[in-house]
Design an enzyme around this catalytic site. Sequence first.
Site, short mmCIF file in Angstrom:
data_model
loop_
_atom_site.label_atom_id
_atom_site.label_comp_id
_atom_site.label_asym_id
_atom_site.label_seq_id
_atom_site.Cartn_x
_atom_site.Cartn_y
_atom_site.Cartn_z
N HIS A 1 -7.16 -4.38 10.43
CA HIS A 1 -6.90 -4.17 9.01
C HIS A 1 -5.63 -4.88 8.55
O HIS A 1 -4.71 -5.11 9.33
CB HIS A 1 -6.91 -2.68 8.63
CG HIS A 1 -5.70 -1.88 9.01
ND1 HIS A 1 -5.78 -0.58 9.44
CD2 HIS A 1 -4.37 -2.15 9.00
CE1 HIS A 1 -4.57 -0.11 9.67
NE2 HIS A 1 -3.70 -1.05 9.41
N ASP B 1 0.81 -1.21 0.00
CA ASP B 1 0.00 0.00 0.00
C ASP B 1 0.85 1.27 0.00
O ASP B 1 2.08 1.21 0.16
CB ASP B 1 -0.96 0.00 1.20
CG ASP B 1 -0.28 -0.35 2.53
OD1 ASP B 1 0.97 -0.31 2.59
OD2 ASP B 1 -0.98 -0.66 3.48
N ASN C 1 -7.32 -2.45 14.61
CA ASN C 1 -8.73 -2.65 14.23
C ASN C 1 -8.89 -3.86 13.29
O ASN C 1 -9.94 -4.08 12.72
CB ASN C 1 -9.31 -1.39 13.57
CG ASN C 1 -8.63 -1.06 12.24
OD1 ASN C 1 -7.73 -1.77 11.80
ND2 ASN C 1 -9.05 0.01 11.60
N GLU D 1 -9.59 -1.74 5.48
CA GLU D 1 -10.17 -1.39 6.78
C GLU D 1 -11.42 -2.22 7.06
O GLU D 1 -11.96 -2.85 6.15
CB GLU D 1 -10.54 0.11 6.77
CG GLU D 1 -9.35 1.05 6.56
CD GLU D 1 -8.47 1.21 7.81
OE1 GLU D 1 -8.51 0.34 8.69
OE2 GLU D 1 -7.76 2.23 7.88
#
Length: 247
Positions: free
Chosen positions: A137, A66, A135, A142
């Site tokens: 991801h 990414d 979280n 996400e």
Amino acid sequence: MKIVVTKNYDEMSLFSAKQIMEVIKDKPDASLGLATGGTPIGMYQQLIHLHENGLDFSKVKTFNLDEYVGISQQHPESYHKFMYDQLFNHINISPDNVHIPRGDCSDMHEQCELYEKEIQLAGGIDIQVLGIGSNGHIGFNEPGSNPEERTRVVQLAESTIKANARFFGSEELVPRLAISMGIQTILKQCKKIILLASGEEKADAVRAMIEGEVTPELPASFLKLHPDVTIVVDQQAAKKLIVSQAS
Ligand code: GLP
């Protein structure tokens, strides 16, 4: 899913670097899928050490997961710069073999398509390194991500913006968008996956990924659908696993 619990961060870093070394020894022109964030820095240091002791990267190709959208490659917090600082400047990799999605193109859709094509042309990724957000991801996929998605532009979750503010100095300066390989890219294009997690702040996400159900609310849980995944966690990140409490 194979789970490896290491004593500490250093052992996690060494174990994962050795996994990569095995792939390169087996296939000198292997394609490596690489991740950023604080977690893999120790692994990159170990790879540099292995290179100093003979590990050859001259034919290796790399694909990063990414990049932030809207910042240049030269920006101090770009993943491009991170990768050169942490690894590429210290090994004998050819810049022509390095692939990092660009977040500064005028046509981001075209860039996403191109990135998928480059991965396919390389014959897929032999080993993909992943971190995990607190979280859940992976890459910048996400919570709520569609598992059918490939490389695309995504919106960062508030919790990710907060977590990554430490690199940018303040939340306001963290880009809101990123380009990320999708869950489908990771599941279909990567032959082998290692996910690294270190520290107590990852313990809930690690437990949910390993012991919870497969759900878009925890993107890392989709890794259960892949046939060759090794989760490498230090004791702090493993502390909420039921299996680790029993041992
Ligand atoms: C970042 C990256 C991920 C990384 C994760 C965890 O936002 N996009 O690829 O795995 O967050 O980062 P860290 O290792 O710093 O906790």
